[in-house]
Design a protein around this motif. Structure first.
Motif, PDB file in Angstrom:
ATOM      1  N   CYS A 100      36.562  46.482  50.724  1.00  0.00           N
ATOM      2  CA  CYS A 100      35.467  45.547  50.442  1.00  0.00           C
ATOM      3  C   CYS A 100      35.874  44.078  50.470  1.00  0.00           C
ATOM      4  CB  CYS A 100      34.820  45.871  49.090  1.00  0.00           C
ATOM      5  SG  CYS A 100      35.813  45.317  47.696  1.00  0.00           S
TER       6      CYS A 100
ATOM      7  N   CYS B 252      40.467  47.822  45.254  1.00  0.00           N
ATOM      8  CA  CYS B 252      39.994  47.254  43.996  1.00  0.00           C
ATOM      9  C   CYS B 252      39.488  48.386  43.092  1.00  0.00           C
ATOM     10  CB  CYS B 252      38.897  46.227  44.253  1.00  0.00           C
ATOM     11  SG  CYS B 252      37.341  46.976  44.762  1.00  0.00           S
TER      12      CYS B 252
ATOM     13  N   CYS C  49      41.255  43.863  48.992  1.00  0.00           N
ATOM     14  CA  CYS C  49      40.858  45.278  49.057  1.00  0.00           C
ATOM     15  C   CYS C  49      40.542  45.632  50.511  1.00  0.00           C
ATOM     16  CB  CYS C  49      39.643  45.525  48.167  1.00  0.00           C
ATOM     17  SG  CYS C  49      38.986  47.207  48.327  1.00  0.00           S
TER      18      CYS C  49
ATOM     19  N   CYS D 160      36.362  50.301  44.437  1.00  0.00           N
ATOM     20  CA  CYS D 160      36.570  51.140  45.632  1.00  0.00           C
ATOM     21  C   CYS D 160      37.485  52.336  45.367  1.00  0.00           C
ATOM     22  CB  CYS D 160      37.116  50.308  46.781  1.00  0.00           C
ATOM     23  SG  CYS D 160      35.926  49.102  47.410  1.00  0.00           S
TER      24      CYS D 160
END
Ligand SMILES: [Zn+2]
Length: 246
Positions: free
Chosen positions: A163, A181, A160, A184
């Motif tokens: 993150c 992800c 991701c 997010c």
């Protein structure tokens, strides 16, 4: 007047008149160069005859002009070295090559050399000269990746982008520059669904079966980076084929 020698592929014919051609070429050692070639008409008794074609490779001699954004370098000599004539034998090969040429012109800058990208481009054009309808699109996807890598624009596909989570990664954002992800993606409006098969191709895996999905995401990303859609994309992969993917 100083001149330089190089080798180049013709990416775009910008203007064509009775007496001159304006071309965008991708040179090996000087990057993209816009050239004016005077007296290219077949009927004129000059060394340029016949006219220079899209997608051919030649060795050239030119006088660089870099003063303003509109400045055109002056072509002094063009000698065709490869015509990639197999491209014209199948429609999909031509469309694939035209897309590769257009996107190279869109994402590279004048006099910003990328010799490795030049070599990758000519190798792709060579492979496209005998590509089947099944192998042409995977070649384009590989070259989309080459172009994005060379220009420093390859998105993040391994985790991701926000993150660092390694998955699942069901969405792609061009604005964020990579995969997202589930936690997010929730707050972001600009995103595209990406299947696991497509993600595997985007990560450099075998494109068989996932080429259309990978083409779609990479095309979406490079259009975002360039600020416009490649005009040759719809002829290569019709929009309805792309929409049915996600
Ligand atoms: Zn995340």
């Amino acid at each position: 007047m100083s001149t330089v020698r190089d080798t180049a592929v013709v990416l775009r014919r910008i203007e064509f008149s009775e007496t001159s051609q304006v071309l965008a070429v991708f040179t090996r050692d000087h990057g993209r160069v816009r050239l004016i070639a005077k007296g290219v008409k077949r009927s004129t008794k000059t060394r340029f005859a016949p006219a220079i074609d899209l997608l051919e490779e030649g060795s050239l001699l030119f006088s660089p002009r870099t003063g303003t954004a509109e400045a055109l370098s002056i072509l002094a000599e063009w000698k065709q070295t490869r015509s990639f004539s197999g491209l014209r034998e199948r429609l999909l090969r031509v469309r694939a090559a035209e897309y590769v040429a257009e996107t190279t012109a869109m994402l590279t800058q004048d006099f910003d050399p990328h010799p490795a990208l030049y070599d990758a481009l000519t190798a792709t054009l060579m492979r496209l000269t005998d590509a089947s309808d099944e192998t042409a699109l995977p070649e384009v996807v590989a070259q989309q990746r080459n172009l994005l890598i060379a220009t420093g624009l390859l998105p993040r596909f391994d985790a991701c982008v926000l993150c660092e989570s390694e998955g699942p990664l069901p969405y792609f954002s061009a604005l964020e520059g990579g995969m997202l992800c589930r936690s997010c993606e929730a707050g972001l409006a600009e995103k595209r669904v990406v299947s696991a098969a497509t993600l595997s191709v985007l990560r450099g895996g075998d494109a068989a079966g996932g080429a259309v999905g990978a083409f779609d995401i990479l095309d979406y990303h490079l259009a975002h980076a360039a600020g416009r859609e490649p005009t040759t994309a719809a002829a290569l992969v019709p929009p309805q084929r792309r929409r049915s993917l996600h």
